[in-house]
Design a protein around this motif. Structure first.
Motif, PDB file in Angstrom:
ATOM      1  N   GLY A 120      -4.803   2.208   6.671  1.00  9.80           N
ATOM      2  CA  GLY A 120      -5.126   3.532   6.117  1.00  9.80           C
ATOM      3  C   GLY A 120      -3.897   4.354   5.803  1.00  9.80           C
ATOM      4  N   GLY A 121      -3.857   5.559   6.365  1.00 10.89           N
ATOM      5  CA  GLY A 121      -2.757   6.477   6.049  1.00 10.89           C
ATOM      6  C   GLY A 121      -1.513   6.295   6.923  1.00 10.89           C
ATOM      7  N   GLY A 157       0.801  -1.221   0.000  1.00  8.54           N
ATOM      8  CA  GLY A 157       0.000   0.000   0.000  1.00  8.54           C
ATOM      9  C   GLY A 157       0.831   1.266   0.000  1.00  8.54           C
ATOM     10  N   ALA A 158       0.149   2.371  -0.195  1.00  3.17           N
ATOM     11  CA  ALA A 158       0.713   3.728  -0.253  1.00  3.17           C
ATOM     12  C   ALA A 158       1.503   3.942  -1.558  1.00  3.17           C
ATOM     13  CB  ALA A 158       1.575   4.036   0.963  1.00  3.17           C
ATOM     14  N   LYS A 159       1.955   5.171  -1.740  1.00  6.18           N
ATOM     15  CA  LYS A 159       2.699   5.508  -2.963  1.00  6.18           C
ATOM     16  C   LYS A 159       4.110   4.934  -2.882  1.00  6.18           C
ATOM     17  CE  LYS A 159       0.256   9.771  -3.875  1.00  6.18           C
ATOM     18  NZ  LYS A 159       0.135  11.039  -3.206  1.00  6.18           N
ATOM     19  N   ARG A 184      -6.390  16.814  10.952  1.00  5.49           N
ATOM     20  CA  ARG A 184      -6.332  16.151   9.640  1.00  5.49           C
ATOM     21  C   ARG A 184      -7.144  16.917   8.605  1.00  5.49           C
ATOM     22  NH1 ARG A 184      -6.723   9.725   9.326  1.00  5.49           N
ATOM     23  NH2 ARG A 184      -5.415  10.016   7.501  1.00  5.49           N
ATOM     24  N   ALA A 222      -2.195  -0.821   3.385  1.00  2.00           N
ATOM     25  CA  ALA A 222      -2.548   0.606   3.460  1.00  2.00           C
ATOM     26  C   ALA A 222      -3.133   1.065   2.129  1.00  2.00           C
ATOM     27  CB  ALA A 222      -1.303   1.430   3.802  1.00  2.00           C
ATOM     28  N   LEU A 223      -4.434   0.820   1.966  1.00  2.80           N
ATOM     29  CA  LEU A 223      -5.101   1.209   0.718  1.00  2.80           C
ATOM     30  C   LEU A 223      -6.287   2.126   0.971  1.00  2.80           C
ATOM     31  CD1 LEU A 223      -5.296  -2.332  -0.946  1.00  2.80           C
ATOM     32  CD2 LEU A 223      -3.657  -0.532  -1.511  1.00  2.80           C
ATOM     33  N   GLY A 224      -6.593   2.391   2.229  1.00  4.99           N
ATOM     34  CA  GLY A 224      -7.816   3.127   2.587  1.00  4.99           C
ATOM     35  C   GLY A 224      -8.966   2.160   2.814  1.00  4.99           C
ATOM     36  N   ILE A 225      -9.972   2.682   3.524  1.00  5.59           N
ATOM     37  CA  ILE A 225     -11.155   1.879   3.860  1.00  5.59           C
ATOM     38  C   ILE A 225     -12.142   1.943   2.693  1.00  5.59           C
ATOM     39  CG2 ILE A 225     -13.061   1.643   5.529  1.00  5.59           C
ATOM     40  CD1 ILE A 225     -11.460   3.762   7.205  1.00  5.59           C
ATOM     41  N   ARG A 241     -16.315  14.299   3.028  1.00  8.58           N
ATOM     42  CA  ARG A 241     -16.379  12.900   3.450  1.00  8.58           C
ATOM     43  C   ARG A 241     -16.618  12.815   4.964  1.00  8.58           C
ATOM     44  NH1 ARG A 241     -10.939   9.370   2.299  1.00  8.58           N
ATOM     45  NH2 ARG A 241     -10.949   8.843   4.494  1.00  8.58           N
ATOM     46  N   GLY A 262       0.652   0.642  -3.368  1.00  7.27           N
ATOM     47  CA  GLY A 262      -0.784   0.418  -3.443  1.00  7.27           C
ATOM     48  C   GLY A 262      -1.408   0.791  -4.771  1.00  7.27           C
ATOM     49  N   TYR A 263      -0.597   1.045  -5.775  1.00  7.83           N
ATOM     50  CA  TYR A 263      -1.156   1.466  -7.058  1.00  7.83           C
ATOM     51  C   TYR A 263      -0.901   0.423  -8.149  1.00  7.83           C
ATOM     52  CZ  TYR A 263      -2.118   5.592  -4.422  1.00  7.83           C
ATOM     53  OH  TYR A 263      -2.613   6.436  -3.453  1.00  7.83           O
ATOM     54  N   ASP A 299       1.988   6.754   5.440  1.00  9.63           N
ATOM     55  CA  ASP A 299       2.335   8.156   5.161  1.00  9.63           C
ATOM     56  C   ASP A 299       2.937   8.802   6.412  1.00  9.63           C
ATOM     57  OD1 ASP A 299       0.875   8.714   2.363  1.00  9.63           O
ATOM     58  OD2 ASP A 299      -0.414   7.465   3.596  1.00  9.63           O
ATOM     59  N   ARG A 346     -10.807  16.403   2.765  1.00 11.80           N
ATOM     60  CA  ARG A 346     -11.464  15.385   3.593  1.00 11.80           C
ATOM     61  C   ARG A 346     -12.787  15.855   4.177  1.00 11.80           C
ATOM     62  NH1 ARG A 346      -8.597  11.025   5.424  1.00 11.80           N
ATOM     63  NH2 ARG A 346      -6.431  11.007   4.844  1.00 11.80           N
TER      64      ARG A 346
HETATM   65  N1  UDP Z   1      -3.770   4.265  -1.412  1.00 16.50           N
HETATM   66  C1  UDP Z   1      -3.189   3.289  -2.174  1.00 16.50           C
HETATM   67  N2  UDP Z   1      -3.797   2.913  -3.338  1.00 16.50           N
HETATM   68  C2  UDP Z   1      -4.975   3.441  -3.745  1.00 16.50           C
HETATM   69  C3  UDP Z   1      -5.593   4.426  -2.928  1.00 16.50           C
HETATM   70  C4  UDP Z   1      -4.965   4.818  -1.752  1.00 16.50           C
HETATM   71  O1  UDP Z   1      -2.135   2.776  -1.827  1.00 16.50           O
HETATM   72  O2  UDP Z   1      -5.484   3.044  -4.796  1.00 16.50           O
HETATM   73  C5  UDP Z   1      -3.095   4.661  -0.168  1.00 16.50           C
HETATM   74  C6  UDP Z   1      -2.792   6.137  -0.049  1.00 16.50           C
HETATM   75  O3  UDP Z   1      -1.583   6.419  -0.727  1.00 16.50           O
HETATM   76  C7  UDP Z   1      -2.683   6.306   1.461  1.00 16.50           C
HETATM   77  C8  UDP Z   1      -3.682   5.267   1.982  1.00 16.50           C
HETATM   78  O4  UDP Z   1      -3.951   4.389   0.899  1.00 16.50           O
HETATM   79  O5  UDP Z   1      -1.398   5.962   1.889  1.00 16.50           O
HETATM   80  C9  UDP Z   1      -5.038   5.825   2.418  1.00 16.50           C
HETATM   81  O6  UDP Z   1      -4.855   6.811   3.316  1.00 16.50           O
HETATM   82  P1  UDP Z   1      -6.064   7.599   3.971  1.00 16.50           P
HETATM   83  O7  UDP Z   1      -5.459   8.514   4.947  1.00 16.50           O
HETATM   84  O8  UDP Z   1      -6.973   8.169   2.921  1.00 16.50           O
HETATM   85  O9  UDP Z   1      -6.796   6.397   4.708  1.00 16.50           O
HETATM   86  P2  UDP Z   1      -8.140   6.351   5.488  1.00 16.50           P
HETATM   87  O10 UDP Z   1      -8.559   7.761   5.789  1.00 16.50           O
HETATM   88  O11 UDP Z   1      -9.083   5.640   4.544  1.00 16.50           O
HETATM   89  O12 UDP Z   1      -7.783   5.541   6.673  1.00 16.50           O
END
Ligand code: UDP
Length: 242
Positions: A183-184, A106-108, A210, A157-160, A220, A134-135, A187, A217
Motif C-alpha cells: 500500500g502506502g 509501485g508508488a510515484k 490518516r 505498492a499499488l494499493g489494494i 472510502r 507504479g504508473y 510513501d 479517504r
Molecule cells: N499507486 C501506484 N499506482 C497506481 C495507483 C497507486 O503506484 O496506479 C501507489 C500510490 O502512489 C501509493 C500506493 O500505490 O504509493 C497506494 O497507497 P494507499 O495509501 O492508497 O494504499 P492503501 O490505502 O490501498 O493501502
C-alpha cells in the motif's frame, strides 16, 4: 469473511518477523497480505480478490486495528497489529544483514527515487535488483522481468487490491521470494508522508490521523468500515446462536 478470519495470523509482530526470517533462509515462497477492514470488504465484494484472500498461497496479517478488534470479538486470539510498514522495515534489516536481494514496484517515481536513496544509505548491503514506479502501463511485463531477477523480496505498492492481484497472477513463475503488497508504505518509508505520531498508534487512532491528513479517504473509510462492523456483528450473533 469467516474464511479470512479462520486463516488470519494470530501470533503477533515479533513472531511474524521470525517466521519471515525462517522463510527467507529456507527460500520458501511467501505471499503476505496486510489487511485492514477495507481489504476484507473488497474481498467480500470482489470474487477475484476473494479467491486470493482465501488461497492457501497467502498469509493474511492484521494490519488495521479494526481487524484485530473484530477477530477478538469473534473469539479468534489475534494478539496485535502486524503492520505493512513495520514488516517492510524488518525486511530491509534482514536483507541488509544477509546480503540478499530486493525489487521494488509501485508508488510515484519521485517517491521511489527517495526510497532507493534511503535504502542505499541505511541498508548498504541490500542488493537492489531494480525498481519501477507504479504508473507504468505494462505492469505484467515488469513482473516478467522481476521473475527473471529472482529476488529474495518483492514489494509491490499499488494499493489494494491491484498489488495483490498482480502478485497472484505471476506468483507461480517464481521459485522463491517473499512478496508483500505494501500500500502506502513507500510513501512513508521514503519520508514523503509521515506516519502518525506514536501516541496515535498507541491509542489505536492511526486511522484517524490518516483521514485527518487525507480527507479524501473518508468516504472510502466510512463505507467499508460501516459495512464491516455490521458484518462482524452478524457473524458474532451467528457464533452465539451455534
Ligand atoms: N499507486 C501506484 N499506482 C497506481 C495507483 C497507486 O503506484 O496506479 C501507489 C500510490 O502512489 C501509493 C500506493 O500505490 O504509493 C497506494 O497507497 P494507499 O495509501 O492508497 O494504499 P492503501 O490505502 O490501498 O493501502
Amino acid at each position: 469473511m469467516q474464511k479470512y478470519f479462520q486463516k488470519i495470523y494470530c501470533d503477533g509482530f515479533e513472531q511474524f518477523v521470525n517466521l519471515l526470517e525462517g522463510k527467507m533462509d529456507k527460500e520458501e515462497k511467501t505471499f503476505v497480505i496486510t489487511a485492514n477492514p477495507e481489504t476484507l470488504m473488497i474481498g467480500v465484494d470482489t470474487p477475484a480478490f476473494d479467491e486470493i484472500l482465501k488461497s492457501d498461497k497467502t498469509i493474511i496479517v492484521p494490519d488495521g486495528i479494526g481487524v484485530v478488534k473484530a477477530a477478538q470479538m469473534l473469539n479468534i486470539p489475534v494478539k496485535e497489529r502486524v503492520t505493512g510498514v513495520e514488516i517492510v522495515q524488518k525486511l530491509f534489516e534482514m536483507l541488509d544483514k544477509k546480503n540478499k536481494s530486493l525489487y521494488l514496484l509501485g508508488a510515484k517515481q519521485e517517491v521511489l527515487e527517495k526510497l532507493v536513496e534511503r535504502i542505499g544509505q541505511e541498508y548498504p548491503n541490500v542488493q537492489l535488483l531494480g525498481h519501477t514506479d507504479g504508473y507504468v502501463k505494462d505492469k505484467d511485463a515488469v513482473f516478467e522481468q522481476i521473475a527473471e531477477c529472482k529476488p529474495d523480496v518483492v514489494l509491490v505498492a499499488l494499493g489494494i487490491p491491484a498489488q495483490e492481484q498482480l502478485i497472484y497472477k505471476h506468483y507461480d513463475k517464481f521459485e522463491k521470494g517473499i512478496f508483500v503488497g505494501v500500500g502506502g508504505s513507500f510513501d512513508v518509508l521514503s519520508g514523503t508522508k509521515k506516519r502518525a505520531p506514536k501516541i496515535f498508534i498507541k491509542l489505536n487512532l492511526e486511522w484517524l490521523y490518516r483521514i485527518a491528513k487525507e480527507p479524501k479517504r473518508i468516504k472510502r473509510f466510512y463505507v467499508s468500515n460501516v459495512k464491516f462492523i455490521s458484518k462482524i456483528q452478524k457473524m458474532k450473533r451467528q457464533t452465539n446462536e451455534d
